[in-house]
Write a protein that holds these residues in place. Structure first.
Motif, PDB file in Angstrom:
ATOM      1  N   ALA A  94       1.678   9.271  -3.309  1.00 50.80           N
ATOM      2  CA  ALA A  94       2.340   9.388  -2.004  1.00 50.80           C
ATOM      3  C   ALA A  94       3.831   9.706  -2.174  1.00 50.80           C
ATOM      4  O   ALA A  94       4.400  10.484  -1.399  1.00 50.80           O
ATOM      5  N   ASP A 109       1.018   3.960   1.982  1.00 49.93           N
ATOM      6  CA  ASP A 109       1.619   4.391   3.243  1.00 49.93           C
ATOM      7  C   ASP A 109       2.751   3.472   3.682  1.00 49.93           C
ATOM      8  O   ASP A 109       3.787   3.927   4.190  1.00 49.93           O
ATOM      9  N   GLU A 110       2.595   2.164   3.449  1.00 49.78           N
ATOM     10  CA  GLU A 110       3.648   1.224   3.828  1.00 49.78           C
ATOM     11  C   GLU A 110       4.891   1.405   2.952  1.00 49.78           C
ATOM     12  O   GLU A 110       6.025   1.251   3.415  1.00 49.78           O
ATOM     13  N   THR A 166       0.851  -1.192   0.000  1.00 47.79           N
ATOM     14  CA  THR A 166       0.000   0.000   0.000  1.00 47.79           C
ATOM     15  C   THR A 166       0.886   1.241   0.000  1.00 47.79           C
ATOM     16  O   THR A 166       2.089   1.176   0.288  1.00 47.79           O
ATOM     17  N   GLU A 178      -1.959   5.451  -6.239  1.00 47.49           N
ATOM     18  CA  GLU A 178      -1.850   5.926  -4.854  1.00 47.49           C
ATOM     19  C   GLU A 178      -0.394   5.921  -4.395  1.00 47.49           C
ATOM     20  O   GLU A 178       0.052   6.849  -3.698  1.00 47.49           O
ATOM     21  N   ALA A 228       6.746   4.751   3.939  1.00 43.96           N
ATOM     22  CA  ALA A 228       7.376   4.667   5.263  1.00 43.96           C
ATOM     23  C   ALA A 228       8.754   4.027   5.202  1.00 43.96           C
ATOM     24  O   ALA A 228       9.576   4.213   6.110  1.00 43.96           O
TER      25      ALA A 228
END
Length: 469
Positions: free
Chosen positions: A230, A196-197, A194, A226, A200
């Protein structure tokens, strides 16, 4: 794994007996050694029959629901491939028209994937997606090093971010070229990477993020748009690294353009710098052929490209392999030409429709729960309900083999090791009639197991991993 010279399981006897009708008149010894050269020659028909008889044990490739690889082509394609099997793809000067057809395939894919300048597309054929991924990874690694050198920064600690569900070729790339693989584990409710993962785990040493358009574990698309958005935000932040995206479209590269035309995943996203696909999967060609394309020349470093003689001039080439047959490239061009956009769309949508139809029947059967439903690439995974304890998915897989079906059972990777599933891949040669037979046989297996119960141990991890190739 059996590296030649090391046996895998029980080996056959040291000799094979030739059928009596194939023995030469007057021959005394009717046995042929298996592991050393025969002392004398034999008729072609005899050698053929010996090999043919052994290969019967491989079963029927069209009933193999573990593989994404094409197992059928039409007679015209078979004929073309036979005509081109002796052509060496690397000999551009000797076989200029085969090289021309390779270039046309690159142009077609560039147009399909919305490259900024499809007419002058940058890409090449490979032996499959594994080599294509290696080449794309190398290009990202070299571009990262060049940027770091310009900034006067160290270049000794590169890393690459990807989900743990990536093909093993990406882990090979990381190991072979000393790149740290930052593998994002799965979690309950999350079976792929994903945004966000991914973000990070990115830093100034990240050469790129790999997004998969069609995970082999459950068929789902990773959210490329997405992830790219990001990473755009990360690059815009103060001191944030500018991390490119490679899309591993081994299966989805030939599905999404035809089934999901509104999905934004390709070169329409500025952050996507390269894409690979397998021509021998939903590109509908026998193995092995793959393709890798770059957004433009700027994203393929010149130092990686070699120049070969070609019609009195030179042609750029980028490959890990050298000699390989030109037949698969010719077959790819034939298939693109013969099917056209409408034909590929019919095939892709037909595969997805059949996958979703089978998934719906499986869900209605009783003991199963769907992990995915075939709405990504035409493949889906399903598990046994928690209250079904008399047998396992491995029992179901074993009993399906009695009728010739190869339906793999395996555990998901960390941190979903407790999730054991069956997976079904639908290819274009898998008709609705075969789908109905599959569902009927699955029902019979479930009825048998429900009445008798049976448990067998799961496959070891190295065996289960083979189903994701």
């Amino acid at each position: 794994m059996a590296l030649h010279g090391q046996a895998s399981g029980e080996r056959a006897g040291r000799t094979v007996e030739v059928r009596p009708r194939l023995v030469r008149p007057g021959a005394v010894d009717t046995s042929v050694p298996r592991f050393r050269l025969p002392a004398e020659s034999m008729p072609p028909e005899t050698a053929y029959q010996i090999v043919h008889d052994e290969l019967m044990l491989d079963g029927n490739a069209r009933l193999n629901l573990a593989t994404f690889v094409t197992t059928w082509m039409d007679p015209a394609a078979d004929r073309l491939m036979a005509e081109c099997s002796s052509k060496n793809m690397i000999d551009k000067d000797e076989y200029p028209q085969t090289a021309e057809l390779e270039g046309r395939c690159v142009n077609i894919l560039a147009d399909l994937w919305h490259a900024p300048d499809a007419e002058h597309a940058v890409g090449c054929s490979t032996t499959g997606s594994s080599e294509a991924c290696m080449l794309a990874g190398l290009a990202m690694l070299r571009r990262w090093r060049a940027r770091r050198r310009e900034a006067g920064a160290p270049t000794d600690r590169p890393n690459i971010v990807m989900g743990i569900n990536v093909q093993v070729c990406w882990e090979k790339f990381a190991r072979y070229w000393d790149v740290e693989p930052r593998l994002v584990p799965m979690a309950p409710g999350r079976t792929h990477l994903t945004a966000d993962e991914a973000v990070a785990r990115c830093d100034e040493n990240t050469i790129g993020v790999v997004a998969i358009l069609g995970s082999t574990f459950d068929g789902s698309y990773e959210p490329v748009a997405e992830i790219a958005a990001a990473l755009d935000e990360l690059a815009a932040s103060e001191g944030g690294p500018d991390v490119p995206v490679h899309v591993d479209g081994a299966s989805g590269g030939f599905i999404a353009p035809f089934c999901d035309p509104d999905l934004v995943w390709d070169f329409q996203l500025d952050r996507v710098v390269s894409i690979n696909t397998s021509g021998h999967k939903y590109g509908l060609v026998y193995p092995g052929v793959g393709w890798v394309l770059w957004r433009d020349k700027a994203h393929l470093p010149d130092e990686l490209v070699f120049k070969v003689d070609y019609l009195g001039g030179t042609m750029p080439t980028f490959a890990l392999n050298f000699s390989r047959p030109g037949a698969q490239v010719v077959a790819q061009y034939y298939t693109l030409l013969q099917l056209g956009f409408a034909g590929y769309q019919r095939v892709a949508r037909g595969c997805r429709d059949n996958a979703r139809w089978i998934a719906a029947r499986v869900a209605e059967m009783g003991p199963f729960e769907l992990v995915s439903d075939g709405s990504g690439i035409p493949a889906f995974a399903f598990r046994l309900r928690a209250d079904v304890t008399d047998y396992t998915v491995f029992d179901v897989s074993e009993l399906m083999r009695i009728r010739g079906w190869l339906v793999p059972a395996y555990h998901f990777p960390p941190a979903l090791e407790d999730l054991a599933v069956l997976r079904i891949v639908v290819r274009h040669e898998f008709s609705r009639d075969l789908a109905e037979l599959l569902v009927a046989d699955l029902r019979r297996v479930v009825d048998r197991l429900s009445s008798t119960g049976r448990r067998i141990p799961p496959l070891p991890p190295e065996k289960a991993a083979s189903f994701h190739h």
